[in-house]
Design a protein around this motif. Structure first.
Motif, short mmCIF file in Angstrom:
data_model
loop_
_atom_site.label_atom_id
_atom_site.label_comp_id
_atom_site.label_asym_id
_atom_site.label_seq_id
_atom_site.Cartn_x
_atom_site.Cartn_y
_atom_site.Cartn_z
N SER A 162 38.97 37.86 37.24
CA SER A 162 38.31 36.68 37.74
C SER A 162 36.80 36.75 37.61
N SER A 163 36.27 37.90 37.28
CA SER A 163 34.83 38.04 37.15
C SER A 163 34.35 37.65 35.76
N GLY A 164 35.21 37.04 34.98
CA GLY A 164 34.80 36.52 33.70
C GLY A 164 35.16 37.38 32.52
N ALA A 190 36.79 51.02 34.24
CA ALA A 190 35.32 51.06 34.27
C ALA A 190 34.76 49.82 34.94
N GLU A 191 35.34 48.68 34.61
CA GLU A 191 34.90 47.43 35.23
C GLU A 191 35.05 47.50 36.75
N ALA A 192 36.18 48.03 37.21
CA ALA A 192 36.42 48.13 38.65
C ALA A 192 35.37 49.01 39.32
N HIS A 193 35.05 50.15 38.70
CA HIS A 193 34.02 51.01 39.27
C HIS A 193 32.66 50.31 39.31
N LYS A 234 41.60 49.08 41.57
CA LYS A 234 41.26 50.38 40.97
C LYS A 234 42.42 51.36 41.11
N ASP A 235 43.04 51.41 42.27
CA ASP A 235 44.16 52.32 42.49
C ASP A 235 45.31 52.03 41.52
N LEU A 236 45.60 50.76 41.32
CA LEU A 236 46.69 50.37 40.42
C LEU A 236 46.36 50.71 38.97
N LEU A 237 45.11 50.52 38.59
CA LEU A 237 44.71 50.86 37.23
C LEU A 237 44.76 52.36 37.00
N LYS A 268 40.02 39.72 44.99
CA LYS A 268 38.77 40.44 45.26
C LYS A 268 39.00 41.74 46.03
N ASP A 269 40.20 42.29 45.93
CA ASP A 269 40.48 43.60 46.53
C ASP A 269 40.31 44.64 45.42
N ILE A 270 39.07 45.02 45.17
CA ILE A 270 38.76 45.85 44.01
C ILE A 270 39.26 47.28 44.20
N GLU A 271 39.25 47.78 45.42
CA GLU A 271 39.79 49.12 45.66
C GLU A 271 41.26 49.20 45.29
#
Length: 276
Positions: free
Chosen positions: A231-233, A140-143, A111-114, A105-108
């Motif tokens: 993990s968000s499906g 896009a999902e991360a944003h 995002k950086d890795l993507l 759940k470390d979305i930031e």
């Protein structure tokens, strides 16, 4: 039994066990492969990095996320030293780590890795390559998870252009993307545009059903249709380590072809299918 020529066979066998759902056997074989490679090549060789990526994702399969992070970070460090910061070889570690941080759940960080993966993929494959479209959709999902729906919309529409070029404008995968973009417009309060996109998606789906079959991947969400796991499906990108678009490949000496739309993946593994 532990000659260097055996190491890749053991590595491949471990990944086969992973595909069969035996994550513990996969881990044990990959640990053996890693020991051989470290002894034969030294601890900082790029051949060792291949084993580290596969082993890291094996630990991820077992829910051992700290061990997964440790092995993938070590692999990434080796790859950067050996290949430089912008080589496509880094994708295996970067995409694997992006799915790991999604699970954490470390979305930031995800995002950086993507974003790093996207820069490499655009240089390696070109801006209109299918694998690039997959990574853009994952970004896009991360944003969206971070609440930036306008950026999510922008990236999804960019990815849609690539998907339409790959499959044609009337493919099921296009309808899946259109539906996700429509839901994003709803978040932005633009219900007219939402309805326009949903109507186009409906017409595509009706035509597909009338034809009697759906080519490509189906699933619950635009990324699941392309194979990116989170993990968000949203269902995972594809390889045995997945971690391309996706994109990463657990097997040595293989190429990634995410356009096949299936595979074990980069994501809990992630993203592209390994082909021989």
């Amino acid at each position: 039994p532990d000659h260097r020529a055996v190491a890749n066979t053991v590595l491949n066998l471990g990944n086969v066990y992973g595909c069969l759902g035996d994550a513990e056997r996969k881990r044990d074989l990959l640990l053996r492969a890693l020991r051989i490679k470290q002894r034969e090549y030294g601890p900082d060789h790029h051949e060792v990095a291949k084993a580290l990526v596969s082993l890291g994702n094996a630990f991820g399969d077992l829910g051992m996320l700290e061990e997964q992070r440790e092995f993938l970070e070590r692999a990434l460090s080796i790859q950067r030293r050996h290949f430089g910061p912008d080589h496509r070889e880094l994708l295996s570690s970067l995409t694997g780590l992006s799915t790991l941080y999604d699970r954490l759940k470390d979305i930031e960080r995800k995002k950086d890795l993507l974003e790093q993966s996207l820069r490499i993929m655009e240089r390696s494959f070109g801006p209109q390559h299918y694998n690039v479209g997959i990574i853009i959709a994952a970004l896009a999902e991360a944003h969206g998870e971070l609440g930036d729906f306008d950026k999510k919309r922008e990236l999804l529409e960019q990815s849609l252009v690539i998907i339409e070029f790959k499959f044609g404008p009337d493919h099921h995968n296009v309808a899946v993307y259109l539906t996700e973009i429509a839901q994003t417009y709803q978040k932005l309060g633009n219900l007219v545009r939402r309805d326009e996109l949903l109507e186009r998606a409906r017409r595509i789906e009706e035509a597909v059903r009338a034809a009697g079959s759906i080519d490509g991947v189906t699933g619950s969400g635009y990324l699941s249709s392309q194979g990116y796991a989170s993990s968000s499906g949203v269902c995972g990108l594809a390889t045995t380590t997945a971690g391309l678009a996706g994109i990463h490949c657990d097997r040595p000496d293989t190429k990634v072809d995410a356009s096949q739309g299936h595979g074990h993946v980069f994501p809990g593994d992630a993203a592209a299918r390994c082909v021989g």
